[in-house]
Design an enzyme around this catalytic site. Sequence first.
Site, short mmCIF file in Angstrom:
data_model
loop_
_atom_site.label_atom_id
_atom_site.label_comp_id
_atom_site.label_asym_id
_atom_site.label_seq_id
_atom_site.Cartn_x
_atom_site.Cartn_y
_atom_site.Cartn_z
N TYR A 281 -44.02 -48.56 34.06
CA TYR A 281 -44.38 -47.25 33.52
C TYR A 281 -45.50 -46.62 34.35
O TYR A 281 -46.69 -46.87 34.13
CB TYR A 281 -44.82 -47.36 32.06
CG TYR A 281 -43.79 -47.97 31.14
CD1 TYR A 281 -42.43 -47.96 31.45
CD2 TYR A 281 -44.18 -48.58 29.95
CE1 TYR A 281 -41.50 -48.52 30.60
CE2 TYR A 281 -43.25 -49.14 29.09
CZ TYR A 281 -41.90 -49.12 29.42
OH TYR A 281 -40.98 -49.67 28.57
N LYS B 168 -44.06 -56.46 30.29
CA LYS B 168 -42.77 -56.87 30.84
C LYS B 168 -42.94 -57.41 32.26
O LYS B 168 -43.95 -57.15 32.91
CB LYS B 168 -41.80 -55.69 30.81
CG LYS B 168 -41.68 -55.08 29.41
CD LYS B 168 -40.72 -53.92 29.36
CE LYS B 168 -40.66 -53.34 27.96
NZ LYS B 168 -41.84 -52.54 27.63
N ASP C 74 -46.65 -51.87 23.09
CA ASP C 74 -45.73 -52.35 24.12
C ASP C 74 -45.88 -51.53 25.39
O ASP C 74 -45.96 -50.29 25.34
CB ASP C 74 -44.28 -52.23 23.63
CG ASP C 74 -43.29 -52.65 24.70
OD1 ASP C 74 -43.24 -53.86 25.01
OD2 ASP C 74 -42.61 -51.78 25.25
N ILE D 24 -34.68 -36.46 22.11
CA ILE D 24 -33.79 -35.44 21.54
C ILE D 24 -33.80 -35.46 20.01
O ILE D 24 -33.57 -34.44 19.36
CB ILE D 24 -32.35 -35.63 22.08
CG1 ILE D 24 -31.44 -34.46 21.71
CG2 ILE D 24 -31.75 -36.94 21.59
CD1 ILE D 24 -31.75 -33.18 22.44
N LEU D 25 -34.12 -36.62 19.42
CA LEU D 25 -34.20 -36.72 17.96
C LEU D 25 -35.60 -36.42 17.42
O LEU D 25 -35.85 -36.59 16.23
CB LEU D 25 -33.76 -38.11 17.49
CG LEU D 25 -32.27 -38.43 17.61
CD1 LEU D 25 -32.00 -39.88 17.24
CD2 LEU D 25 -31.45 -37.48 16.72
N ALA D 26 -36.47 -35.99 18.31
CA ALA D 26 -37.83 -35.67 17.86
C ALA D 26 -38.25 -34.28 18.37
O ALA D 26 -39.43 -34.03 18.58
CB ALA D 26 -38.80 -36.73 18.36
#
Length: 336
Positions: free
Chosen positions: A51, A77, A46, A240-242
């Site tokens: 980006y 996109k 994706d 933050i979760l990695a």
Amino acid sequence: MSLKELLPGKLGFGTAPLGNMFRAIPDAEATATVEAAWQQGVRYYDTAPFYGAGLAEERLGEVLSTKPRDEYVLSTKVGRVILDEHETDIPDFGEKGGLFEHGNPNKVVHDWTADATERSIEDSLKRLRTDRLDIVWVHDIAQDFHGDQWLAKFEEARTGAFRVLSRLRDEGVIKAWGLGVNKTEPIELTLALDEPRPDGFLLAGRYTLLDHDHALQRLLPMAQEQGLGMVVGGPYSSGILAGGTHFEYQEAPAHIIERVTRLKDLTTQHGVSIKAAALQFSLAHPVTTAVVAGATKPSRITEDQAALTETVPTAFWHDLRAAGLVSPAAPLPHDA
């Protein structure tokens, strides 16, 4: 075509980091990361013109152009057109200002009209070095980029991009379309329309261990009732979760850091990696068809693949719920 039928596997590769999000990434590192994703079996990619003002698409296309086109699924996109002229002012990206300051210097124009949608697709095909797209998401028609003007942007997309993408799907040019946003409201509004009808949606950051309550209230019941699938973007909540420090594309605030600390304490107690907890939580909802995780290093791909298949004890999910760290309404893997 439904997302469930279309998407190969539960893990997709998200390319926002390849657009030099937060930092400038060497070309060789970007290339090696995409190549590692391919070698480890990832077949859904994706991307978006936004980006890095086309940089992520260019880097992804460089690698995928060497692969058999029928062996992978590609989504990009619409909503941003990349101009040849260079930006001279600081671009206005709402809450996400400065996100891609290390990307290409080209000017980015927000435009969801029919003409802009067709031009955006043509430009993406060139940057991606391919002759077709599988899925096209309508990008960022939401409050985080447009504030009080978001409904006007939504209407522009409804009468422009939505209709173009519906026609391209009906003609067989693309296989599916939907919204790719960071907020639930635009998707809820779209699902309430009589036409055009999307095939699914990509929801970034709104169905994670740290943020899922709002999606569970209206959006996911609506999607489930209509038989639509969800791709979960940003399953690590911007990093933050990695092991990172970002939440919502900015430095994480104190209350988020405290919540992550509690999550990590629980994963340590049960011998579980926090990546496994994050990915398997997002995948546990029946509407979820895949998670898309970004990466800038080959080692991250290995971690993500391992997290999908890691054995997470039922006791962990019980304790997670008992600690109030997930909504009582959120389906958990042990519920299945």
